[in-house]
Write an enzyme that holds these catalytic residues in place. Sequence first.
Site, mmCIF file in Angstrom:
data_model
loop_
_atom_site.group_PDB
_atom_site.id
_atom_site.type_symbol
_atom_site.label_atom_id
_atom_site.label_comp_id
_atom_site.label_asym_id
_atom_site.label_seq_id
_atom_site.Cartn_x
_atom_site.Cartn_y
_atom_site.Cartn_z
ATOM 1 N N HIS A 288 0.987 -1.034 0.305
ATOM 2 C CA HIS A 288 -0.146 0.063 -0.115
ATOM 3 C C HIS A 288 0.724 1.039 -0.215
ATOM 4 C CE1 HIS A 288 -3.025 2.560 0.381
ATOM 5 N NE2 HIS A 288 -3.965 2.091 1.633
ATOM 6 N N HIS A 327 -2.526 -2.029 -9.933
ATOM 7 C CA HIS A 327 -3.444 -1.475 -9.298
ATOM 8 C C HIS A 327 -4.637 -1.939 -9.107
ATOM 9 C CE1 HIS A 327 -5.828 1.509 -7.280
ATOM 10 N NE2 HIS A 327 -4.742 2.298 -6.774
ATOM 11 N N ASP A 383 3.018 5.855 -6.777
ATOM 12 C CA ASP A 383 4.251 5.628 -6.504
ATOM 13 C C ASP A 383 5.932 5.487 -7.341
ATOM 14 O OD1 ASP A 383 2.884 6.049 -4.003
ATOM 15 O OD2 ASP A 383 2.231 3.504 -4.078
HETATM 16 N N1 ACO Z 1 4.866 -6.738 -10.745
HETATM 17 C C1 ACO Z 1 4.966 -8.339 -11.281
HETATM 18 N N2 ACO Z 1 2.975 -9.007 -11.132
HETATM 19 C C2 ACO Z 1 2.507 -8.179 -10.524
HETATM 20 C C3 ACO Z 1 2.090 -6.942 -9.913
HETATM 21 C C4 ACO Z 1 3.741 -6.477 -9.445
HETATM 22 N N3 ACO Z 1 3.675 -5.787 -9.704
HETATM 23 N N4 ACO Z 1 1.062 -7.235 -9.788
HETATM 24 C C5 ACO Z 1 0.451 -7.746 -9.846
HETATM 25 N N5 ACO Z 1 1.268 -9.266 -10.864
HETATM 26 C C6 ACO Z 1 -0.012 -9.988 -10.699
HETATM 27 C C7 ACO Z 1 0.484 -10.818 -10.336
HETATM 28 O O1 ACO Z 1 0.762 -11.358 -9.529
HETATM 29 C C8 ACO Z 1 -1.120 -11.681 -11.144
HETATM 30 O O2 ACO Z 1 -0.821 -12.038 -12.206
HETATM 31 P P1 ACO Z 1 -1.315 -13.731 -12.049
HETATM 32 O O3 ACO Z 1 -2.649 -13.294 -12.782
HETATM 33 O O4 ACO Z 1 -0.774 -14.392 -13.184
HETATM 34 O O5 ACO Z 1 -1.102 -14.850 -10.752
HETATM 35 C C9 ACO Z 1 -1.951 -10.103 -11.852
HETATM 36 O O6 ACO Z 1 -1.209 -9.800 -11.846
HETATM 37 C C10 ACO Z 1 -3.388 -9.984 -11.386
HETATM 38 O O7 ACO Z 1 -2.602 -9.221 -10.195
HETATM 39 P P2 ACO Z 1 -3.290 -9.264 -8.804
HETATM 40 O O8 ACO Z 1 -2.699 -10.134 -7.212
HETATM 41 O O9 ACO Z 1 -4.835 -10.066 -8.484
HETATM 42 O O10 ACO Z 1 -3.611 -8.071 -8.771
HETATM 43 P P3 ACO Z 1 -4.236 -6.931 -7.754
HETATM 44 O O11 ACO Z 1 -5.401 -5.486 -7.030
HETATM 45 O O12 ACO Z 1 -4.646 -8.054 -6.562
HETATM 46 O O13 ACO Z 1 -3.159 -5.991 -6.297
HETATM 47 C C11 ACO Z 1 -0.798 -5.066 -5.943
HETATM 48 C C12 ACO Z 1 -2.936 -4.904 -6.585
HETATM 49 C C13 ACO Z 1 -1.853 -4.804 -4.402
HETATM 50 C C14 ACO Z 1 -1.613 -3.667 -6.744
HETATM 51 C C15 ACO Z 1 -0.174 -5.489 -7.420
HETATM 52 O O14 ACO Z 1 -0.682 -4.767 -7.921
HETATM 53 C C16 ACO Z 1 1.044 -4.919 -6.670
HETATM 54 O O15 ACO Z 1 1.300 -6.057 -5.633
HETATM 55 N N6 ACO Z 1 1.440 -4.377 -7.140
HETATM 56 C C17 ACO Z 1 3.186 -3.687 -6.739
HETATM 57 C C18 ACO Z 1 2.619 -3.012 -5.030
HETATM 58 C C19 ACO Z 1 2.499 -2.017 -5.133
HETATM 59 O O16 ACO Z 1 2.940 -0.423 -6.237
HETATM 60 N N7 ACO Z 1 1.251 -1.254 -4.570
HETATM 61 C C20 ACO Z 1 1.486 -0.021 -4.619
HETATM 62 C C21 ACO Z 1 -0.778 0.125 -4.783
HETATM 63 S S1 ACO Z 1 -1.384 1.829 -5.291
HETATM 64 C C22 ACO Z 1 -1.027 2.110 -3.570
HETATM 65 O O17 ACO Z 1 -1.760 2.145 -2.497
HETATM 66 C C23 ACO Z 1 -0.649 3.641 -3.679
#
Ligand code: ACO
Length: 449
Positions: A288, A327, A383
Amino acid sequence: MARAPQPAARPGTEVAPGKSPNPDTLTVTDNRTGRSYEIPIQDGTIRALDLRKIKTGPDDFGLMTYDPAFTNSAACRSKITMIDGDRGILNYRGYPIEQLAEHSTYLETAYLILYGELPSRQQYDEWVYNITHHTIMHENLKQFIEGFRYDAHPMGMLISTVAALSTFYKEASQIFDPASRRSQQFRLIAKMPTLAAFAYRHSVGLPYAYPDNDLSYTGNFLNMLFKMTEVKYRPNPVIERALDVLFILHADHEQNCSTSAMRGVGSSHVDPYSAVAAAVAALYGPLHGGANEMVLRMLREIGSKGRIPEYIKRVKEGQVLLMGFGHRVYKNYDPRARIIKQIADQVFEVTGPNPLLDIALELERIALQDDYFVQRKLYPNVDFYSGLIYQSLRFPVEMFPVLFAIPRTAGWLAQWEEMLLDPEQKIARPRQIYTGPARRDYVAMEDRV
Ligand code: ACO
């Protein structure tokens, strides 16, 4: 053609065979019993409680929905922030984020978020006066900060000190008294920068710099962070404005993890300081508000453009995440990321270029062409670039999530008040599907195998 209004179906009404259903309903057939039910649809949702009527017999608890991580459940009605994730739209109280970033100030936006309308000149002046005159904190609070080790993470200090504020303002527990709520809102919005700046000065061993009421909200924050021996600190106007815009972009973001924490904890009717402490704790996590810190660490770890393909390979193998990408809601682009990229250019003109920017730009270019990211709709989020700006402004990485928590306080407070005054809300209490052992009898220790 407009449809004539239909009489509302009774929740979970069982449908009589042969009767044509109301079009604003969902007809569900329970194949366990063969019975059909009409469930009203309002605002594109059905009420989860209407499903409870769907039972196999009188002893059946009734149907529930299973939605781990709340990916498809609305937990409230809200008038504050509207996000259209597919179209990359973010509005506060109806105003597009791009217009607020261009024309508004953080304090005006905070007023809008809290009270629902842009202030008149007089309302704005009173609001700014009230925030400005609540920035000083009780001297005792310094002792809390001094109790932390020199290398304590400022988010840990912020969680603790904001929670400690509740012990200074006992009337804060009067959450249904509008005047008390108002006072705590002034205090929280005003004192968060002071707590954050004092935590920072503690970590670098500098004497605390007290608030300066002549300066703007962000100008004063820069003063409390960076003032040295000069009699009067004068913030660079480009940097002051850039920080103000960053604060506008971070002011609210509907029902995210920390806001849900604020609403969930606040639903127990605890005071707002304790609820904000819970929200800051939620924001601290690397998925987050901790993500901008992780982006910087990731860029440093990559170290050069030549090593990007190797890092992308590790991401695709599932070893690491591409921090600052992806996201839960935005599946096209994050409108805040676009604005931040413009601010980054303005800031780098003052501070000089950030060497990590080249790596970030190249990383973004490569990722946006790669099938792995395209298929999963992973785009830079807020971010991805904010960390580079903060680093150029001389903030240590540990301060990055703090710079998110300060402006988000306005959003948390608005969401908290909306929750408190919503007659449909109660203490938050999700259900579960129990998967543990069935009832069994206690076994004496010597008889256990
Ligand atoms: N890098 C690599 N793979 C990713 C990333 C990433 N940053 N984000 C998602 N994926 C992949 C997942 O592994 C998943 O792959 P799969 O379908 O093969 O299993 C797919 O993309 C879908 O992702 P989810 O986990 O279902 O997406 P979710 O909506 O649950 O997660 C989140 C969103 C937590 C922001 C995620 O994208 C993440 O961890 N990003 C990196 C951390 C980040 O930048 N957070 C800031 C968010 S913005 C904020 O809070 C202000």
